[in-house]
Design an enzyme around this catalytic site. Structure first.
Site, mmCIF file in Angstrom:
data_model
loop_
_atom_site.group_PDB
_atom_site.id
_atom_site.type_symbol
_atom_site.label_atom_id
_atom_site.label_comp_id
_atom_site.label_asym_id
_atom_site.label_seq_id
_atom_site.Cartn_x
_atom_site.Cartn_y
_atom_site.Cartn_z
ATOM 1 C CG LEU A 63 -1.901 -1.133 1.404
ATOM 2 C CD1 LEU A 63 -2.633 -1.019 2.740
ATOM 3 C CD2 LEU A 63 -2.902 -1.169 0.254
ATOM 4 C CG ASP A 64 0.497 4.238 -3.009
ATOM 5 O OD1 ASP A 64 1.369 3.472 -3.449
ATOM 6 O OD2 ASP A 64 -0.410 4.718 -3.713
ATOM 7 C CE LYS A 65 5.114 9.141 4.640
ATOM 8 N NZ LYS A 65 6.040 10.296 4.479
ATOM 9 N NE ARG A 120 -2.184 8.371 -4.989
ATOM 10 C CZ ARG A 120 -0.895 8.567 -4.734
ATOM 11 N NH1 ARG A 120 -0.095 7.538 -4.460
ATOM 12 N NH2 ARG A 120 -0.384 9.784 -4.756
#
Length: 302
Positions: free
Chosen positions: A139-141, A239
């Site tokens: 998962l992205d930060k 996104r």
């Protein structure tokens, strides 16, 4: 890790770059580390020296051999609290908080999930890469939510196969700018590297197939709340897809530029709410859910 490992390319994995494919398996480090192994001659395809950009074909035999011991580059165990949703002898499932980087990289060796895992497990578990131990997806930060981690090499390989075969079901929640008009829909648009800004992704011709199904949960004058069901797993897929249809995720500083407005959230409003996998050892279909965090709940009341 064995001195020699063979992998037969499955039809699901065809048309991928070799370096990307090996990095995604989580056994030999990041993509740049895999590229170095290929350049040093540790990877062969059908008995011949490989190149990082090779496009895989079904049935090809990949051989990875004599891989040197990984260098941890200063990654140390750290007592970072983990919100554990489930754990047994083979799997660890956590609710990752926003702001936590999953794996270390140059300039960011400390304070990552990997350091937390090294502390939780009291060291790297046998057969796992010390820089990406058991991490089969990420998962992205600034994305919170469910993350499934393998505790041994066999479990990692089995989970990776499920992800490649698209057998894993994922559900996200997001707050986006604007009133999404349709109650539900599918975004089907290929995603590739942005030709100008190489650290970003973009919808572009020649990119890899990407598909996202969405349902509208709520609407306000300026925002919509969505449930998202990605059918593929491309980098930054949700996104990029939402920005492409004119509804970027609230708080997304990369793909939501031009839509910045004051909001009571310090990150992009995306949460991995649920994931369903088949347990690699028991065969049980298991569903893990992470409660939507308070910062996203506040947005729905604006």
């Amino acid at each position: 890790m064995p001195d020699r490992e063979e992998i037969r390319v499955d039809p699901h994995d065809a048309r991928q770059r070799l370096d990307r494919y090996l990095a995604a398996r989580g056994r030999w480090g990041s993509r740049s580390q895999v590229q170095r192994l290929i350049a040093e001659g540790h990877v062969r395809i059908d008995g011949q020296p490989a190149k990082p950009g090779l496009t895989l074909r079904p049935g090809q035999l990949i051989e990875v051999r004599n891989v040197p011991a990984p260098v941890t580059a200063g990654v140390e165990p750290e007592p970072i609290a983990l919100d554990v949703l489930f754990e047994d002898a083979w799997l660890l499932v956590i609710n990752k908080p926003a702001g936590l980087v999953v794996h270390p990289a140059p300039g960011h060796w400390q304070g990552t999930l990997v350091s937390a895992l090294l502390y939780h497990w009291q060291g790297t578990r046998p057969g796992l890469d010390s820089l990406r131990p058991g991490i089969v997806h990420r998962l992205d930060k600034d994305t919170s939510g469910v993350l499934v981690i393998a505790k041994d090499a066999a479990t990692l390989t089995a989970l990776a196969a499920q992800f490649r075969a698209r057998e894993v079901e994922k559900r996200y929640v997001a707050c986006v700018w604007g009133r999404v008009r349709r109650d539900s829909g599918t975004i089907s648009a290929p995603i590739g590297r942005n030709p100008v800004h190489r650290k970003r992704m973009a919808v572009r011709s020649g990119g890899r197939e990407a598909m996202t199904y969405y349902e509208v949960v709520w609407r306000s004058d300026t925002m919509s709340g969505l449930r998202l069901f990605p059918k593929t797993g491309r980098t930054h897929q949700l996104r990029v897809h939402l920005a492409a249809i004119g509804h970027p995720i609230v708080g997304d500083a990369v793909y939501g530029r031009g839509r910045a407005r004051p909001v009571p959230i310090a990150r992009h409003a995306l949460h991995a709410e649920q994931i369903t996998v088949c347990h690699p050892h028991t065969g049980e279909r298991m569903r893990f859910t992470a409660t939507v965090p308070q910062d996203l709940r506040i947005l729905s009341r604006l």
